[in-house]
Design a protein around this motif. Structure first.
Motif, mmCIF file in Angstrom:
data_model
loop_
_atom_site.group_PDB
_atom_site.id
_atom_site.type_symbol
_atom_site.label_atom_id
_atom_site.label_comp_id
_atom_site.label_asym_id
_atom_site.label_seq_id
_atom_site.Cartn_x
_atom_site.Cartn_y
_atom_site.Cartn_z
ATOM 1 N N ILE A 287 1.029 -1.125 -0.144
ATOM 2 C CA ILE A 287 -0.194 -0.280 -0.034
ATOM 3 C C ILE A 287 0.921 1.212 0.039
ATOM 4 C CG2 ILE A 287 -1.486 1.506 1.385
ATOM 5 C CD1 ILE A 287 -2.798 -1.417 2.297
ATOM 6 N N LYS A 288 2.092 1.198 0.886
ATOM 7 C CA LYS A 288 3.130 2.461 0.793
ATOM 8 C C LYS A 288 3.613 2.553 -0.474
ATOM 9 C CE LYS A 288 5.405 3.289 4.553
ATOM 10 N NZ LYS A 288 6.377 3.085 5.503
ATOM 11 N N GLU A 289 3.754 1.383 -1.270
ATOM 12 C CA GLU A 289 4.470 1.760 -2.693
ATOM 13 C C GLU A 289 3.185 2.337 -3.559
ATOM 14 O OE1 GLU A 289 7.311 1.432 -4.116
ATOM 15 O OE2 GLU A 289 7.956 1.359 -1.960
ATOM 16 N N LYS A 290 1.800 2.151 -3.436
ATOM 17 C CA LYS A 290 0.871 2.374 -4.379
ATOM 18 C C LYS A 290 0.512 3.967 -4.041
ATOM 19 C CE LYS A 290 0.430 -1.342 -6.408
ATOM 20 N NZ LYS A 290 -0.611 -2.261 -6.564
ATOM 21 N N VAL A 291 0.783 4.318 -2.563
ATOM 22 C CA VAL A 291 0.420 5.824 -2.252
ATOM 23 C C VAL A 291 1.638 6.634 -3.131
ATOM 24 C CG1 VAL A 291 0.792 7.421 -0.529
ATOM 25 C CG2 VAL A 291 -0.451 5.285 0.101
ATOM 26 N N LYS A 292 2.828 6.131 -2.908
ATOM 27 C CA LYS A 292 3.905 6.694 -3.836
ATOM 28 C C LYS A 292 3.635 6.864 -5.357
ATOM 29 C CE LYS A 292 7.669 5.385 -0.881
ATOM 30 N NZ LYS A 292 8.902 4.370 -0.816
ATOM 31 N N GLU A 293 3.011 5.913 -5.993
ATOM 32 C CA GLU A 293 2.485 5.811 -7.409
ATOM 33 C C GLU A 293 1.437 6.844 -7.776
ATOM 34 O OE1 GLU A 293 1.783 1.878 -8.238
ATOM 35 O OE2 GLU A 293 3.993 1.187 -7.612
ATOM 36 N N GLY A 294 0.554 6.846 -6.651
ATOM 37 C CA GLY A 294 -0.658 7.555 -6.759
ATOM 38 C C GLY A 294 -1.981 7.175 -6.990
ATOM 39 N N SER A 295 -1.946 5.683 -7.243
ATOM 40 C CA SER A 295 -3.028 4.971 -7.128
ATOM 41 C C SER A 295 -3.650 4.704 -5.914
ATOM 42 C CB SER A 295 -2.938 3.581 -8.014
ATOM 43 O OG SER A 295 -2.083 2.640 -7.174
ATOM 44 N N TRP A 296 -3.312 5.075 -4.896
ATOM 45 C CA TRP A 296 -4.140 4.881 -3.457
ATOM 46 C C TRP A 296 -3.610 6.575 -2.744
ATOM 47 C CZ3 TRP A 296 -5.236 -0.076 -0.903
ATOM 48 C CH2 TRP A 296 -5.747 0.176 0.541
ATOM 49 N N LYS A 297 -4.899 6.910 -2.470
ATOM 50 C CA LYS A 297 -4.699 8.219 -1.870
ATOM 51 C C LYS A 297 -5.263 8.423 -0.279
ATOM 52 C CE LYS A 297 -4.241 10.460 -5.892
ATOM 53 N NZ LYS A 297 -2.765 11.358 -5.918
ATOM 54 N N ILE A 298 -4.300 8.886 0.370
ATOM 55 C CA ILE A 298 -4.573 9.151 1.795
ATOM 56 C C ILE A 298 -5.773 10.219 1.820
ATOM 57 C CG2 ILE A 298 -3.643 9.698 3.993
ATOM 58 C CD1 ILE A 298 -2.593 7.088 3.144
ATOM 59 N N MET A 299 -6.890 9.953 2.209
ATOM 60 C CA MET A 299 -7.940 10.708 2.577
ATOM 61 C C MET A 299 -8.092 11.222 3.950
ATOM 62 S SD MET A 299 -11.724 9.994 0.668
ATOM 63 C CE MET A 299 -12.040 8.972 1.730
ATOM 64 N N GLY A 300 -8.530 12.266 4.001
ATOM 65 C CA GLY A 300 -8.917 12.803 5.471
ATOM 66 C C GLY A 300 -7.883 13.004 6.537
ATOM 67 N N GLY A 301 -7.111 11.889 6.587
ATOM 68 C CA GLY A 301 -5.978 11.876 7.476
ATOM 69 C C GLY A 301 -6.231 12.212 9.003
ATOM 70 N N TRP A 302 -7.498 11.704 9.559
ATOM 71 C CA TRP A 302 -7.854 11.815 10.930
ATOM 72 C C TRP A 302 -7.465 10.375 11.566
ATOM 73 C CZ3 TRP A 302 -12.459 15.192 12.914
ATOM 74 C CH2 TRP A 302 -12.451 16.526 12.222
ATOM 75 N N TYR A 303 -7.489 10.177 12.677
ATOM 76 C CA TYR A 303 -7.296 9.169 13.649
ATOM 77 C C TYR A 303 -8.636 8.054 13.254
ATOM 78 C CZ TYR A 303 -6.444 5.640 17.065
ATOM 79 O OH TYR A 303 -6.334 4.226 17.864
ATOM 80 N N LEU A 304 -9.866 8.631 13.213
ATOM 81 C CA LEU A 304 -11.128 7.980 12.759
ATOM 82 C C LEU A 304 -12.125 9.102 12.707
ATOM 83 C CD1 LEU A 304 -12.430 8.168 15.624
ATOM 84 C CD2 LEU A 304 -11.952 5.872 16.160
ATOM 85 N N GLN A 305 -13.267 8.633 12.271
ATOM 86 C CA GLN A 305 -14.460 9.574 11.962
ATOM 87 C C GLN A 305 -15.180 9.450 13.177
ATOM 88 O OE1 GLN A 305 -16.605 9.544 8.075
ATOM 89 N NE2 GLN A 305 -14.979 8.021 7.413
#
Length: 822
Positions: A68-86
């Motif tokens: 997943i960390k590699e996919k984030v670097k590639e741009g096909s997986w986006k970190i959204m929101g960025g909170w601990y939880l909703q």
């Protein structure tokens, strides 16, 4: 050409109809599938938020996590929101929301190097207006929600500007399509969405199977790809992320409507459902934030190591409990019990660490004298507190004599009014003592209470009041009248002005829905008052098997306060109510203990103000808001107030968030006995099984309130401070100090009663301390913040409701402005 940003996500409730273990395993499955699809479907982008889910993947499937960390670097997986939880976005304090964001921010920066600028709370049941300033100061310029729905607004646009108390703004997108799509129907739902949003130049479309996770399916991805090709002449439809959508929205120049209120109401029953969770959540908030102030003092003034790891563990317990199906009470009974267990874990951590800090803070105190006992009370607040303080201590030795020992106290060497009351134990000898004093506690430091004892013939007893039509309490500033025939309060006067009508503080039951999220309005359902028990009934309820006593009586009296108890009942339920009147001051307390055995009902404590028109106000995150009236349920935090030009009637609570008002009748919602995770829909499948079905709130529940009335000006300006004192109560413990060490002074003082110390804690990112303060009265203000140990005076200037975060260098005493998130 119209552009649509497809935002594939997998809304995943860590708990709801399932426990956290299943939330964890579903996160693994959902993330595994999404990661595979980013390879199988070129151009596909998956979006996900909530650090806790990523942590579960990291701990349990490290290989998947690295992919997943590699996919984030590639741009096909986006970190959204960025909170601990909703989280729930109404009931947690503003300080808790800051911790939620900070916990997520640290995780995603350290693990992925990502810092989202769009916040995400798809499923939260409404959003406090105080969030806007928090989002703004935390670096978020936009926010995606699904609630409240479009029929709560006077415009149709899904996009609007949301303005906070201090003038800050964020752009909000309200996704009317909701956050989920049905498995195999994403393209069909997108087609409907296109027809409904023809006027929008740029749109955001959430899709993916959710609630229990799931996200994209192969069938949905194939259907969407076919649709993208078929409609490419009409639309530009792309797999995208929320930041890209907001960038294009801003570039479009679209004029957005403005909203200047909280995004409420939503699911009003959730302001009260599972009240034990709400009360214990508030308690853990109080223990963490007062505890951090103690730990900072013990560390900075006495060299005690700050328990950063332990506090962090307790904060994570708090944050998980704030999840939007845990704190609002929409989870199952198992989830309720798990959440209570989690909160207890945090409370146990804080209990142990506060004891250690308390002992450290007694350095330099001389050992106690023979024949005396000693209690220390730490005031965590940066101002003096004058009031009544109760604690328990033991006699220097067990009393086997035929006398009763009554306490006499001094506070910091000065004699104070002292009262002995019934202790919590019922042991057979006179040994433990509950002591109540009227005293002034010095700010942000330890206060010493020395206790001596004098022998009297027996424990005090009090004259019965049942033979009188009414019981009158009058301390010169406050006059209260209890009707001995009803057990209710008929009058409450401050400085000769009446603030309530007869029959106030009445417990009333109303027919309710079984729905965990819903709540009927009082006028739409029958009401039944709990009435005063007969002497025989009241005595049986009290466990007095061999005597009959009145159901309204004085149970404590002395130099400090008077306590009147009244006993009530209706149907299968009983309650006691204690009116606690101080011998000085204009405020009194109410303690209500309810033994509830009803189904599909809700219970209110009704107070009829002496006036019928005015504003109904409530505390929200770092602010106060005017709340709707006409018997509609509203949500607030530590206080509510009914105010007109001449009068203010205020109520401070310890975790009771829901209330209503109509023509001056304030209804504090205590509990509701709805079903667990029971929703409308197929009525025949909802609580219709031919078996016993459990409801919420069966059994004992206890509530505490502080009531004060007066002129609006000074009372309202200092109300947040009074609510903080009632919630973050001074910490008392019995202790015989060693006499070693050097006694130090107070840690911090703030001279403006409207400026509240929200946090004083060890910084997470560098060596030093974070001090957070805010202006609570909605006015421009100045305040001097003093740190005596360094002879530092830092002058603060505030705009109305402004939050300020400061950094303290613990070595030099230098104070400087800091970011909201450290």
């Amino acid at each position: 050409m119209k552009k649509i940003h497809l935002i594939c996500n997998a809304h995943l409730d860590p708990v709801w109809l399932w426990r956290w273990e299943e939330g964890c395993t579903e996160a693994l499955s959902t993330f595994r599938t999404a990661e595979r699809f980013t390879d199988e479907f070129p151009g596909f982008t998956f979006n996900h938020n909530e650090a806790i889910l990523y942590q579960w993947v990291k701990e349990n499937e490290p290989d998947l996590y690295e992919r997943i960390k590699e996919k984030v670097k590639e741009g096909s997986w986006k970190i959204m929101g960025g909170w601990y939880l909703q989280p729930d976005c109404n009931m947690p304090s503003g300080e808790s929301i800051i911790r939620n964001i900070a916990e997520g921010r640290r995780f995603f920066m350290e693990e992925f190097g990502k810092r989202p600028t769009t916040a995400i709370n798809f499923d939260s049941f409404g959003h406090s207006q105080g969030l806007v300033q928090i989002l703004n100061q935390a670096g978020f310029d936009s926010y995606v929600v699904c609630r409240p729905a479009k029929d709560n607004f006077d415009f149709t646009s899904q996009n609007y500007r949301w303005k906070g108390f201090n003038g800050s703004e964020v752009i909000v997108h309200r996704s009317d399509e909701n956050y989920n799509s049905v498995h195999g129907h994403a393209a069909e739902e997108l087609e409907k969405f296109l027809n409904e949003t023809r006027e929008e130049e740029v749109s955001l479309f959430l899709w993916g199977v959710g609630d229990h996770g799931g996200g994209a399916s192969a069938q949905d991805l194939k259907d969407l790809e076919r649709m993208l090709q078929e409609r490419r002449e009409e639309y530009c439809i792309i797999h995208s992320d929320v930041e890209s959508f907001f960038q294009e929205l801003r570039e479009s120049g679209e004029e957005l409507p403005l909203v200047e209120r909280g995004l409420n109401p939503v699911a009003e029953g959730c302001y009260t459902s599972q009240i034990r969770v709400k009360q214990k959540h508030r308690l853990l908030e109080n223990e963490i934030y007062s505890g951090e102030k103690m730990f900072s003092a013990a560390s900075l003034l006495y060299g005690k190591k700050y328990p950063a790891r332990a506090v962090h563990e307790a904060v994570k317990d708090l944050l998980f409990a704030e999840f939007h199906d845990a704190l609002p009470g929409s989870g199952t009974q198992l989830v309720e019990e798990d959440t209570l267990r989690l909160l207890d874990h945090g409370l146990e951590i804080m209990s142990r660490e506060k004891m250690k800090a308390g002992i450290a803070l007694t350095a330099g105190e001389k050992a106690i004298e023979d024949g005396t006992s000693c209690v220390f009370i730490y005031n965590p607040h940066p101002y003096e507190i004058t009031g009544q303080f109760a604690f328990e201590a033991g006699l220097p030795k067990q009393n086997w004599e035929d006398v009763f020992y009554y306490p006499e106290c001094s506070c910091n060497g000065e004699p104070v009014k002292t009262q002995g009351e019934m202790e919590s134990s019922h042991f057979c000898i006179d040994w433990r003592k509950k002591v109540v004093i009227e005293a002034t506690l010095k700010p942000a430091c330890m206060n010493r209470i020395d206790i001596r004892f004098r022998a009297i013939p027996k424990r005090p007893v009090f004259q019965p009041i049942s033979g009188k039509k009414e019981y009158v309490f009058d301390n010169g500033a406050m006059r209260a009248v209890i009707n001995t025939a009803t057990g209710l309060m008929d009058s409450y006067q401050v400085d000769g002005t009446e603030y309530i009508k007869p029959g106030s503080f009445r417990l009333t039951a109303y027919d309710d829905t079984y729905n965990s999220w819903g709540l009927r309005t009082p006028e739409s359902c029958g009401e039944r008052n709990l009435t005063l028990l007969t002497p025989h009934e009241g005595s049986a309820f009290s466990g007095l098997a061999d005597k009959v006593v009145p159901s309204v009586k004085v149970i404590e009296d002395g130099p400090v306060r008077t306590v009147v108890e009244a006993l009530f009942g209706w149907h299968e339920s009983k309650a006691y109510q204690r009116y606690i009147f101080p011998k000085e001051g204009t405020a009194f307390e109410i303690e209500t203990g309810v033994y509830w055995n009803e189904k599909d009902t809700f219970l209110k404590l009704n107070i009829q103000a002496a006036y019928e028109s005015g504003e109904y106000l409530g505390q929200v995150m770092f602010g106060r808001e005017t709340l709707r009236q006409e018997n509609r349920e509203v949500v607030a935090q530590k206080w509510n107030a009914f105010v007109n030009e001449d009068k203010a009637l205020t109520v401070i609570n310890c975790g009771t968030h829901g209330s209503s008002i109509n023509a001056g009748k304030i209804g504090l919602t205590l509990l509701r006995s709805a079903g667990y995770s029971a929703a409308d829909g197929n009525f025949e499948r909802t609580l219709r099984e031919e078996r016993h079905t459990v409801r919420m709130e069966q059994g004992e529940r206890i509530f505490r309130f502080r009531i004060e009335a007066g002129k609006p000006g000074e009372l309202m300006d200092g109300l947040d401070r009074k609510a903080q004192i009632f919630n973050e109560a001074p910490y008392a413990f019995a202790f015989n100090p060693s006499g070693k060490g050097e006694k130090r002074g107070e840690l911090i003082t703030i001279d403006n009663p409207a400026v509240i110390l929200s946090a004083f804690k060890k910084a997470a990112s560098k060596d030093g301390y974070i001090i957070r303060v805010y202006e609570s009265a909605g006015k421009k203000a100045k305040a001097d913040l003093k740190l005596s140990a360094w002879k530092t005076v830092y002058t603060l200037e505030f705009n109305p409701f402004e939050i300020k975060t400061l950094f303290l260098d613990g070595k030099t005493g230098v104070v400087s402005e800091a970011d909201l998130l450290d």
